[in-house]
Design a protein around this motif. Sequence first.
Motif, PDB file in Angstrom:
ATOM      1  N   ILE A 139     -21.150   0.619 -35.092  1.00 31.29           N
ATOM      2  CA  ILE A 139     -21.696   0.245 -33.741  1.00 31.29           C
ATOM      3  C   ILE A 139     -22.542  -1.093 -33.969  1.00 31.29           C
ATOM      4  N   LEU A 140     -22.164  -2.175 -33.237  1.00 30.55           N
ATOM      5  CA  LEU A 140     -22.942  -3.318 -33.504  1.00 30.55           C
ATOM      6  C   LEU A 140     -23.737  -3.743 -31.894  1.00 30.55           C
ATOM      7  N   CYS A 141     -24.771  -4.491 -32.228  1.00 32.52           N
ATOM      8  CA  CYS A 141     -25.623  -4.644 -30.832  1.00 32.52           C
ATOM      9  C   CYS A 141     -26.242  -6.081 -31.063  1.00 32.52           C
ATOM     10  N   PHE A 142     -25.452  -6.907 -31.531  1.00 34.74           N
ATOM     11  CA  PHE A 142     -26.068  -8.374 -31.860  1.00 34.74           C
ATOM     12  C   PHE A 142     -26.574  -9.078 -30.601  1.00 34.74           C
ATOM     13  N   ASP A 143     -26.140  -8.873 -29.300  1.00 35.43           N
ATOM     14  CA  ASP A 143     -26.782  -9.342 -28.231  1.00 35.43           C
ATOM     15  C   ASP A 143     -28.274  -8.936 -27.815  1.00 35.43           C
ATOM     16  N   ARG A 144     -28.435  -7.685 -28.180  1.00 33.81           N
ATOM     17  CA  ARG A 144     -29.765  -7.248 -28.023  1.00 33.81           C
ATOM     18  C   ARG A 144     -30.826  -7.671 -29.118  1.00 33.81           C
ATOM     19  N   ALA A 145     -30.007  -7.749 -30.327  1.00 31.28           N
ATOM     20  CA  ALA A 145     -30.731  -8.349 -31.446  1.00 31.28           C
ATOM     21  C   ALA A 145     -31.282  -9.720 -31.177  1.00 31.28           C
TER      22      ALA A 145
ATOM     23  N   LEU B 175     -35.517  -6.524 -36.342  1.00 33.67           N
ATOM     24  CA  LEU B 175     -34.398  -6.602 -35.341  1.00 33.67           C
ATOM     25  C   LEU B 175     -33.304  -5.777 -35.691  1.00 33.67           C
ATOM     26  N   VAL B 176     -33.052  -4.836 -34.543  1.00 33.74           N
ATOM     27  CA  VAL B 176     -31.829  -3.892 -34.708  1.00 33.74           C
ATOM     28  C   VAL B 176     -30.770  -4.425 -34.167  1.00 33.74           C
ATOM     29  N   TYR B 177     -29.677  -4.710 -35.339  1.00 34.74           N
ATOM     30  CA  TYR B 177     -28.540  -5.516 -34.786  1.00 34.74           C
ATOM     31  C   TYR B 177     -27.226  -4.327 -35.014  1.00 34.74           C
ATOM     32  N   ALA B 178     -27.387  -3.071 -35.594  1.00 38.74           N
ATOM     33  CA  ALA B 178     -26.116  -2.368 -35.929  1.00 38.74           C
ATOM     34  C   ALA B 178     -26.809  -1.017 -36.032  1.00 38.74           C
ATOM     35  N   ARG B 179     -25.774   0.032 -35.832  1.00 37.55           N
ATOM     36  CA  ARG B 179     -26.014   1.652 -36.103  1.00 37.55           C
ATOM     37  C   ARG B 179     -25.234   1.763 -37.438  1.00 37.55           C
ATOM     38  N   SER B 180     -25.725   2.451 -38.459  1.00 36.46           N
ATOM     39  CA  SER B 180     -25.102   2.871 -39.710  1.00 36.46           C
ATOM     40  C   SER B 180     -24.244   3.937 -39.433  1.00 36.46           C
ATOM     41  N   ASN B 181     -23.053   4.298 -39.951  1.00 36.80           N
ATOM     42  CA  ASN B 181     -22.364   5.598 -39.954  1.00 36.80           C
ATOM     43  C   ASN B 181     -22.932   6.824 -40.646  1.00 36.80           C
ATOM     44  N   THR B 182     -22.818   7.958 -40.130  1.00 39.78           N
ATOM     45  CA  THR B 182     -23.319   9.047 -40.660  1.00 39.78           C
ATOM     46  C   THR B 182     -22.233  10.275 -40.409  1.00 39.78           C
ATOM     47  N   PRO B 183     -22.235  11.411 -41.255  1.00 38.24           N
ATOM     48  CA  PRO B 183     -21.459  12.581 -40.699  1.00 38.24           C
ATOM     49  C   PRO B 183     -21.939  13.232 -39.585  1.00 38.24           C
ATOM     50  N   GLU B 184     -21.065  14.056 -39.082  1.00 35.65           N
ATOM     51  CA  GLU B 184     -21.517  14.641 -37.757  1.00 35.65           C
ATOM     52  C   GLU B 184     -22.789  15.346 -37.914  1.00 35.65           C
ATOM     53  N   PHE B 185     -24.167  15.008 -37.135  1.00 37.25           N
ATOM     54  CA  PHE B 185     -25.104  15.580 -37.096  1.00 37.25           C
ATOM     55  C   PHE B 185     -25.717  15.422 -38.622  1.00 37.25           C
TER      56      PHE B 185
END
Length: 471
Positions: free
Chosen positions: A46-52, A116-126
């Motif tokens: 998940i990327l959020c460069f516009d927000r960053a 600056l938050v620009y992305a979400r890092s992947n994780t296993p379910e919960f």
Amino acid sequence: MRQIIRDTACGVVHKLTRGDVSPLELLGVLEERIAEVDGKLNALPILCFDRARKHAEAIMKKPVSERGLLGGLPVPIKDLTDVAGVRNTQGSLIFRDYVPARSDILVERLEESGALVYARSNTPEFGAGANTFNDVFGPTLNPWNTSRSAAGSSGGAAVALATGTAWLAHGSDMGGSLRNPASFCSVVGLRPSIGRVAHTPKFKVDRNLGVPGPMARNVEDVALMLDAMSGEHLGDPLSLPKLPHSFLSAARSGKKPRRVAYSPDFGITPVDPQVAAITRRAAARLAEAGVIVEEAHPDFRGAQECFHVLRAFDFAVSKAGLLRSHRDLLKPEVIWNIEEGLKLTVEQIERAEAQRLAMMTRAVDFFREYDLLLSPATIVEPFPVQNRYVTECNGKNFDHYVDWVAIASAITLACCPALSLPCGFTSSGLPVGLQIVAAPRAEGNLLAGAKTLEDILGLRGCTPIDPRPQS
């Protein structure tokens, strides 16, 4: 400019404060690097460069002295923690389209510190399972060998650091979720003391098996991020006030431990002989700095039973409603863990809490004699990614999917801060991490000792790397 991905976080922040580089330029570099390597690894789905960029533009209007400790440094947030306006899937099909309106206290604190938050890092379910895969985004692959696991649950964060798509990363740790992926990816992951990093309580006010913490490529950088994350907050009743001296200054203090202990297994778990040998050699090298190194460990009897019960109770408290409403969308390990929690008796919980208290007390007594405790951070080298978890080690089969992380979860139960430090490679060229543990709330001593050994081992700078396919 592209070479800046190889710089340390401390170095990049220094360039930000001098005006040698702007936050917007850093975001551009990261966007290019993610496009280049992340499709092969799936670390930042998940990327959020516009927000960053909006946040970067706001920061750049302020004087440098008012931009916070990180000064506009981009940081990814693990996909378990709310970021306002950005998807938080928790690796679950149940929440694949969930967008929180408000950020977690932890994210607010980081952004106040200039992140600056620009992305979400992947994780296993919960965050369950110590191998980063889920039905929303798929598996995250280890950059040292893309057929291998990056561990978990902060696997995406560790891979982003190892491949140069992050300078610092947020993670969290219940039974090794910062330490295991750090070990598997040759980066540093630090589980702080309970309350060191404030976060928004969910499901239970005093829920404390899991804690948030920092990840980076070296000890100084992880200390910098801990400084940016730490401090009390009214919204978290367990949070601790900031200390008078920074964790970065502690890491740079040159303070050496006087006496440390090493144990390959804490007397409770099997360990791969090669991993044991690599970590023992690394620990022994502290003698080069005049440190006494002895083989010893606290008494961790009952740790596996205790962790099994308290983890199951946590899953029942936090996930029982999902089992009732969305059982068909939960992975088998999560269903099992919730159901184990729902079957618990008050007597089992009473016994587990007493076991944890006894372990913590014995650990505190142990640290009156030793400054640090060292061990493998994980008991195996990175395993094939298609294996859901480690089922066997050195001839011993595990009964449950969390039993293989006992060398990390025992430290969780003892309420001690701990980090994984890169300490070598197996004959297959795969990373091994050394777990370094200190007394509760002694992160300063932990970071100083880890920096001493990091300097001796000389492995700093071996990341970032490009993804390496199976040879």
